[in-house]
Design a protein around this motif. Structure first.
Motif, PDB file in Angstrom:
ATOM      1  N   ARG A  14       0.915  -1.293   0.048  1.00 13.71           N
ATOM      2  CA  ARG A  14      -0.118   0.166  -0.130  1.00 13.71           C
ATOM      3  C   ARG A  14       0.882   1.268  -0.025  1.00 13.71           C
ATOM      4  O   ARG A  14       1.971   1.181   0.515  1.00 13.71           O
ATOM      5  CB  ARG A  14      -0.781   0.137   1.161  1.00 13.71           C
ATOM      6  CG  ARG A  14      -1.838  -1.119   1.495  1.00 13.71           C
ATOM      7  CD  ARG A  14      -2.191  -1.316   2.657  1.00 13.71           C
ATOM      8  NE  ARG A  14      -1.404  -1.362   3.672  1.00 13.71           N
ATOM      9  CZ  ARG A  14      -1.445  -2.531   4.325  1.00 13.71           C
ATOM     10  NH1 ARG A  14      -2.083  -3.656   4.395  1.00 13.71           N
ATOM     11  NH2 ARG A  14      -0.431  -2.785   5.428  1.00 13.71           N
ATOM     12  N   ILE A  39      -3.352   7.268  -4.060  1.00 18.46           N
ATOM     13  CA  ILE A  39      -3.745   6.374  -2.976  1.00 18.46           C
ATOM     14  C   ILE A  39      -3.653   5.056  -3.921  1.00 18.46           C
ATOM     15  O   ILE A  39      -4.216   5.125  -4.914  1.00 18.46           O
ATOM     16  CB  ILE A  39      -5.094   6.114  -2.574  1.00 18.46           C
ATOM     17  CG1 ILE A  39      -5.031   7.782  -1.794  1.00 18.46           C
ATOM     18  CG2 ILE A  39      -5.254   5.179  -1.457  1.00 18.46           C
ATOM     19  CD1 ILE A  39      -6.756   7.976  -1.457  1.00 18.46           C
ATOM     20  N   GLU A  40      -2.860   3.973  -3.479  1.00 23.46           N
ATOM     21  CA  GLU A  40      -2.599   2.699  -4.133  1.00 23.46           C
ATOM     22  C   GLU A  40      -2.694   1.698  -3.178  1.00 23.46           C
ATOM     23  O   GLU A  40      -1.730   1.519  -2.263  1.00 23.46           O
ATOM     24  CB  GLU A  40      -0.992   2.706  -5.149  1.00 23.46           C
ATOM     25  CG  GLU A  40      -1.384   3.547  -6.023  1.00 23.46           C
ATOM     26  CD  GLU A  40      -0.123   3.818  -6.913  1.00 23.46           C
ATOM     27  OE1 GLU A  40       0.808   2.920  -6.390  1.00 23.46           O
ATOM     28  OE2 GLU A  40       0.154   4.582  -7.869  1.00 23.46           O
ATOM     29  N   THR A  41      -3.700   1.045  -3.120  1.00 20.21           N
ATOM     30  CA  THR A  41      -3.708  -0.318  -2.461  1.00 20.21           C
ATOM     31  C   THR A  41      -4.545  -1.374  -3.132  1.00 20.21           C
ATOM     32  O   THR A  41      -4.761  -1.063  -4.255  1.00 20.21           O
ATOM     33  CB  THR A  41      -4.640  -0.221  -1.040  1.00 20.21           C
ATOM     34  OG1 THR A  41      -6.101   0.026  -1.420  1.00 20.21           O
ATOM     35  CG2 THR A  41      -4.272   1.324  -0.174  1.00 20.21           C
ATOM     36  N   PHE A  43      -7.137  -2.606  -2.403  1.00 20.66           N
ATOM     37  CA  PHE A  43      -8.718  -2.486  -2.655  1.00 20.66           C
ATOM     38  C   PHE A  43      -9.083  -0.892  -3.230  1.00 20.66           C
ATOM     39  O   PHE A  43     -10.073  -0.864  -3.804  1.00 20.66           O
ATOM     40  CB  PHE A  43      -9.222  -2.243  -1.109  1.00 20.66           C
ATOM     41  CG  PHE A  43     -10.583  -1.934  -0.848  1.00 20.66           C
ATOM     42  CD1 PHE A  43     -11.274  -2.747  -1.292  1.00 20.66           C
ATOM     43  CD2 PHE A  43     -10.922  -0.671  -0.257  1.00 20.66           C
ATOM     44  CE1 PHE A  43     -12.939  -2.568  -0.947  1.00 20.66           C
ATOM     45  CE2 PHE A  43     -12.335  -0.517   0.070  1.00 20.66           C
ATOM     46  CZ  PHE A  43     -13.303  -1.319  -0.194  1.00 20.66           C
ATOM     47  N   VAL A  44      -8.250  -0.072  -2.894  1.00 18.92           N
ATOM     48  CA  VAL A  44      -8.478   1.239  -3.319  1.00 18.92           C
ATOM     49  C   VAL A  44      -7.335   1.917  -4.342  1.00 18.92           C
ATOM     50  O   VAL A  44      -6.103   1.724  -3.802  1.00 18.92           O
ATOM     51  CB  VAL A  44      -8.715   2.438  -2.303  1.00 18.92           C
ATOM     52  CG1 VAL A  44      -8.906   3.866  -2.784  1.00 18.92           C
ATOM     53  CG2 VAL A  44     -10.080   1.926  -1.300  1.00 18.92           C
ATOM     54  N   GLY A  45      -7.595   2.486  -5.437  1.00 17.02           N
ATOM     55  CA  GLY A  45      -6.844   3.241  -6.132  1.00 17.02           C
ATOM     56  C   GLY A  45      -7.534   4.676  -6.660  1.00 17.02           C
ATOM     57  O   GLY A  45      -8.602   4.422  -7.057  1.00 17.02           O
ATOM     58  N   ALA A  46      -6.594   5.589  -6.239  1.00 17.68           N
ATOM     59  CA  ALA A  46      -7.441   7.040  -6.564  1.00 17.68           C
ATOM     60  C   ALA A  46      -6.742   8.203  -6.283  1.00 17.68           C
ATOM     61  O   ALA A  46      -5.483   8.129  -6.025  1.00 17.68           O
ATOM     62  CB  ALA A  46      -8.589   7.321  -5.104  1.00 17.68           C
ATOM     63  N   VAL A 115     -10.654   7.773   3.488  1.00 18.39           N
ATOM     64  CA  VAL A 115     -10.231   6.500   3.373  1.00 18.39           C
ATOM     65  C   VAL A 115      -9.015   6.231   4.320  1.00 18.39           C
ATOM     66  O   VAL A 115      -8.182   7.341   4.425  1.00 18.39           O
ATOM     67  CB  VAL A 115      -9.555   6.334   1.861  1.00 18.39           C
ATOM     68  CG1 VAL A 115      -8.718   5.050   1.547  1.00 18.39           C
ATOM     69  CG2 VAL A 115     -10.723   6.570   0.644  1.00 18.39           C
ATOM     70  N   VAL A 117      -5.741   4.119   5.696  1.00 20.50           N
ATOM     71  CA  VAL A 117      -4.722   3.297   4.879  1.00 20.50           C
ATOM     72  C   VAL A 117      -3.605   2.941   6.134  1.00 20.50           C
ATOM     73  O   VAL A 117      -2.963   3.971   6.430  1.00 20.50           O
ATOM     74  CB  VAL A 117      -4.011   3.708   3.750  1.00 20.50           C
ATOM     75  CG1 VAL A 117      -2.791   2.866   3.140  1.00 20.50           C
ATOM     76  CG2 VAL A 117      -5.162   4.056   2.802  1.00 20.50           C
TER      77      VAL A 117
END
Length: 144
Positions: A14, A39-41, A43-46, A115, A117
């Motif tokens: 992440r 944001i890079e995980t 589950f979430v990329g934004a 979000v 993280v």
């Protein structure tokens, strides 16, 4: 790490980073920097726009310096919380010094979404981040 990266919090899976939108660091308004929170995980990329000033960069430098001293002293995470840039103007990061370190990306102005993280940061992360931020701030000052 890119030349335009202001800060990066990352572990093996992440990451949350803040990246300037242009090499000169300037924005639409005098004294403001335009950037994106990335944001890079799994589950979430934004990507989310964020705006900050040179004073905000100085605040981030102070936060990183304090974390670096705590790391050197072997102090355990204390649960303290810092908002960067200051809450209320645009999206911002809430940095929670815990185990694991938690970065909350808050967007109360546009989407109302938060979000969270959690990250297992490497040893000496704050020292390395402070050094990179210092080089970026010098480059921004030189480009004006």
């Amino acid at each position: 790490m890119g030349d335009l990266e202001v800060i990066r919090f990352a572990d093996r899976g992440r990451s949350v980073s803040v990246e300037l939108e242009n090499a000169a660091g300037g924005g639409r308004y005098d004294g403001w920097h335009e950037a994106e929170i990335v944001i890079e995980t799994g589950f979430v990329g934004a990507r989310l726009p964020v705006h900050f000033t040179d004073a905000d960069l100085a605040d981030l430098t102070t936060f990183l310096a304090a974390r670096a001293v705590a790391e050197e002293d072997g102090a355990p995470p204390d649960g303290s919380v810092t908002d960067w840039p200051a809450a209320g103007r645009s999206a911002y990061l809430r940095l929670r010094v815990a185990d694991p370190f938690v970065v909350e990306i808050r967007d109360p102005v546009q989407s109302g979404v938060t979000v969270s993280v959690p990250l297992q940061l490497r040893d000496d992360w704050a020292t390395r981040a402070a050094s990179r931020l210092d080089r970026l701030r010098t480059a921004l000052a030189d480009s004006r």
